[in-house]
Design a protein around this motif. Sequence first.
Motif, mmCIF file in Angstrom:
data_model
loop_
_atom_site.group_PDB
_atom_site.id
_atom_site.type_symbol
_atom_site.label_atom_id
_atom_site.label_comp_id
_atom_site.label_asym_id
_atom_site.label_seq_id
_atom_site.Cartn_x
_atom_site.Cartn_y
_atom_site.Cartn_z
ATOM 1 N N TRP A 161 -1.145 3.314 4.776
ATOM 2 C CA TRP A 161 -1.923 3.593 3.761
ATOM 3 C C TRP A 161 -1.865 5.159 3.231
ATOM 4 O O TRP A 161 -1.551 5.940 3.807
ATOM 5 N N ILE A 162 -2.195 5.256 1.863
ATOM 6 C CA ILE A 162 -1.948 6.385 1.236
ATOM 7 C C ILE A 162 -3.417 6.903 0.831
ATOM 8 O O ILE A 162 -4.551 5.959 0.561
ATOM 9 N N ARG A 176 -11.082 5.556 -1.692
ATOM 10 C CA ARG A 176 -10.167 6.816 -1.586
ATOM 11 C C ARG A 176 -8.987 6.601 -0.899
ATOM 12 O O ARG A 176 -8.025 7.356 -1.021
ATOM 13 N N VAL A 177 -8.764 5.283 -0.347
ATOM 14 C CA VAL A 177 -7.320 5.031 0.265
ATOM 15 C C VAL A 177 -6.751 3.691 -0.408
ATOM 16 O O VAL A 177 -7.756 2.849 -0.910
ATOM 17 N N ASP A 178 -5.627 3.346 -0.292
ATOM 18 C CA ASP A 178 -5.154 2.135 -0.835
ATOM 19 C C ASP A 178 -4.057 1.778 0.009
ATOM 20 O O ASP A 178 -3.127 2.557 0.629
ATOM 21 N N GLY A 179 -3.555 0.537 0.111
ATOM 22 C CA GLY A 179 -2.347 0.150 0.854
ATOM 23 C C GLY A 179 -2.629 -1.346 1.616
ATOM 24 O O GLY A 179 -3.677 -2.135 1.093
ATOM 25 N N PRO A 180 -1.695 -1.600 2.389
ATOM 26 C CA PRO A 180 -0.643 -0.928 2.889
ATOM 27 C C PRO A 180 0.441 -0.852 2.260
ATOM 28 O O PRO A 180 0.814 -2.189 1.300
ATOM 29 N N ASN A 187 6.769 2.898 -1.746
ATOM 30 C CA ASN A 187 6.759 1.728 -2.500
ATOM 31 C C ASN A 187 5.752 1.431 -3.032
ATOM 32 O O ASN A 187 4.836 0.637 -2.444
ATOM 33 N N LEU A 188 5.235 2.176 -4.046
ATOM 34 C CA LEU A 188 4.004 1.804 -5.048
ATOM 35 C C LEU A 188 4.099 0.918 -6.022
ATOM 36 O O LEU A 188 5.187 0.710 -6.512
ATOM 37 N N GLU A 190 0.272 5.870 -11.653
ATOM 38 C CA GLU A 190 0.861 6.982 -12.607
ATOM 39 C C GLU A 190 0.870 8.187 -11.744
ATOM 40 O O GLU A 190 -0.148 8.873 -11.564
ATOM 41 N N MET A 191 2.144 8.572 -11.368
ATOM 42 C CA MET A 191 2.192 9.743 -10.482
ATOM 43 C C MET A 191 2.179 11.034 -11.661
ATOM 44 O O MET A 191 2.832 10.922 -12.561
ATOM 45 N N ILE A 192 1.650 12.186 -11.176
ATOM 46 C CA ILE A 192 1.775 13.286 -11.878
ATOM 47 C C ILE A 192 2.484 14.337 -10.848
ATOM 48 O O ILE A 192 2.201 14.594 -9.837
#
Length: 584
Positions: free
Chosen positions: A538-539, A557-561, A576-577, A582-584
């Motif tokens: 989980w991230i 606040r978290v997401d996954g797995p 592996n998202l 969208e990464m910054i």
Amino acid sequence: MGRGRAHSGREEEEFSDSEDSMAEAFQGEHNKDLKLSLPTQDHPSPYKLRWLNKGAEVRVHKQCLVPFSIGKNYVDEALCDVLPMDACHLLLGRPWEFHRDSVHHGKDNTYTFKFGSRKVILAPLPPVLKHIPTPSMLEPSKEVLLINGAEMLQELKEDRDVYFLIAKGVVGEQEKGLPSEVQRLLKTYGDVFPNELPSGLPPLRGIEHQIDFIPGATLPNKAAYRSDPKASQELQQQIGELMSKGFVRESLSPCAVPALLVPKKDGRFIKDFSTLMAPITECMKKGEFKWGDKAETSFNTIKEKLCPYTPLPVPNQPWEDISMDFIVALPRTQRGKDSIMVIVDRFSKMAHFIACKKTEDASSVADLYFKEVVKLHEVPKSIVSDWDSKFMSHFWRSLWKLLKTRLLFSTSHHPQTDGQTEVTNKTLGRILRCTVSKSLKDWDLKLAQAEFAFNRAPSTSTGKSPFEVVYGANPLMPTDLAPIQRKKIDFDAKKRVEQMLQIHAQVKKQIEKTNEAYKARAKGPKQATNFEVGDLVWINLRKERFPAKRKNKLMPRVDGPFEVLEKIGPNAYKINLPGDYEMI
């Protein structure tokens, strides 16, 4: 001013005073009533004044009956409050007008009243008040503001303070300054005490401390310090000034962030810091970095001094010591609420969640507390909170001072004082995220269910639910209404009291045990968690990295797995998202 009593008068006599119609002046300090030999008495209703003097507030707790005269025929007394003041006149205000039933004539600017059996008219002073000397005094000079010997003797006879200014000639120029020994010392070491610091960096020394990056190492992708635009502008301006003088140089690091080191407000300082850091510094002086037992001991010592864990004293019963905090920046509901006031009992861990507005002032917060909490429990002995402006206001401090309640504030030396409320805030956030609708604007309607669920669940610190600690039993839930054979409860009064006292003793013992466990855990080393390729993890959705996923506090606040694709280092992994990230 108070009531007055007449001392002289004639039948039906009307008179008007002009130049003499001024109140007798009283000069002096706090003990002037003693200088006049006037007896004082205790004030029936003592009070404090802030606007009278330039200094601190003045406490008025004495009264004195002061005689005064206006002209030659009106002699009276007034009950006055005794206090030090910068003024030097007796002012007859509304109380005197009320007791004398005076009438003000606006056209002539005169006051008329009955004094005894005669009519008194007080006329104003003329535009220019002339000084009329006594026959024994000489005519004062009109060219300069000086007095002669006769006038000086007359001033000394009066009951007032007299100050003399004496002009004395000086032969030659008196040398002022530091002692000669200090002057010689400053002259010898003038380069050490310059008026202004020289521009540029200090000269190179034998040992220059620096930390070099390992070639090919991956830089940590951390967000910069967050600050408001005004603070960022001031920071850039100060750093620019230091750079222009050559005191600092621009960093060549690709992850450089503008920062300015300033002393902490709490004045935290570690004595002998250089000595304590010596074993760690030795690890960086040699060709390779080698962490030894001495460095580990040094690190733990510094960590203990920087982050001491000192729990607050454990209360003796429910709702005598509470903590208070606000959860702000929530989606505005249809009822106009955008914040939650969180009240937590430090003994039972029972909490109340009250919907409110961010713009509520200290008065409104106090009304909410009395309306929602005091009616159920009692006025607390102490309140723990952060340094919010509402809790620092004069109204808030004055209110709880009158109620004999101590106000405690979290500090960097004692950060855990408000940690209990922070943990409750996180738990409440998790409950609301599971119950709110997709619009996220009905959270205020779910606070009642969230409060019930929180107070019925057992607490880690006490081992019992807040309901059980406060009331002795848990309330029924929907599943409890089913026709299941249950053990009957004996409601004998004596046994119930013994049961409550036993629960409170167990809870206090459990809280003390939990505090010791937290203290030992804070001092102990942290265990690192390692993942391998193919593990599901989980991230944590930090707002700086995933702004689209953290638009408000009620979003997850978290997401996954998600699957681990590659292990880059002990604390860095390739995940592996999905494509919507969208990464910054």
